[in-house]
Design a protein around this motif. Structure first.
Motif: not given
Length: 185
Positions: A43-62
């Motif tokens: 569960a913690v790994a899924v939360c971390c992976a979701t957060s990483v995906c959000i940050e990558v989306a912010q970095l790359t302009g969705i």
């Protein structure tokens, strides 16, 4: 550890931002532990992976949907979001012990729903799909994306940073040049 400097300069605003990043992921961790019954590390790994995906989306302009990044990618956000997920997992595990889920009687579960139940579920599903489609059409018309997605993305980019259209992201095409969607034929 940029948040330490942010707290020194911004004070309460930076502390609120850290707190809200933690609070944002508490429900996700709670639901993963309480209702999906995932092991705590998963569960913690899924939360971390979701957060990483959000940050990558912010970095790359969705994920390169827009030519420019419109938000700031920050590792501190990943740390605080994961911490929030861990707090939610701890709350979910506590709730599992304090309020155990009732056992489901397998004989009462319908394994072969009838024709009427299938028709009702199909109608509900099609209603949800139709509402989502209408919402996307309305939002497309409001944003002007239905005529020329490339031109709308360029105008968003130029309003954000002012100089992207002359760079390789927009392939050097001037703003007034016709796009492929608006060309006749």
């Amino acid at each position: 550890m940029q948040f330490i400097g942010d707290i020194r300069t911004d004070g309460v605003t930076a502390i609120l931002q850290l707190g809200m990043n933690i609070v944002l992921f508490v429900p996700m961790g709670f639901f993963l532990a309480r209702f999906f019954r995932l092991p705590s590390w998963v569960a913690v790994a899924v939360c971390c992976a979701t957060s990483v995906c959000i940050e990558v989306a912010q970095l790359t302009g969705i994920f390169h949907l827009y030519p420019c990044a419109y938000r700031i990618c920050d590792v501190d956000d990943v740390i605080t979001n994961t911490l929030g997920g861990a707090v939610g997992v701890a709350l979910g595990l506590w709730c599992n012990r304090a309020f155990p889920a009732p056992r489901i009687n397998k004989t009462e579960v319908t394994m072969h729903p009838g024709f009427l139940r299938r028709c009702v579920s199909f109608a509900v599903d099609m209603g949800i799909v139709s509402m989502c489609q209408m919402l996307s059409i309305v939002l497309g018309r409001i944003s002007g994306m239905e005529q020329s997605p490339l031109k709308a993305a360029r105008s968003l980019c130029c309003s954000a940073c002012g100089s992207c259209c002359s760079k390789a992201l927009c392939h050097g095409v001037p703003m007034d040049a016709p796009s492929a969607a608006s060309s006749p034929g």
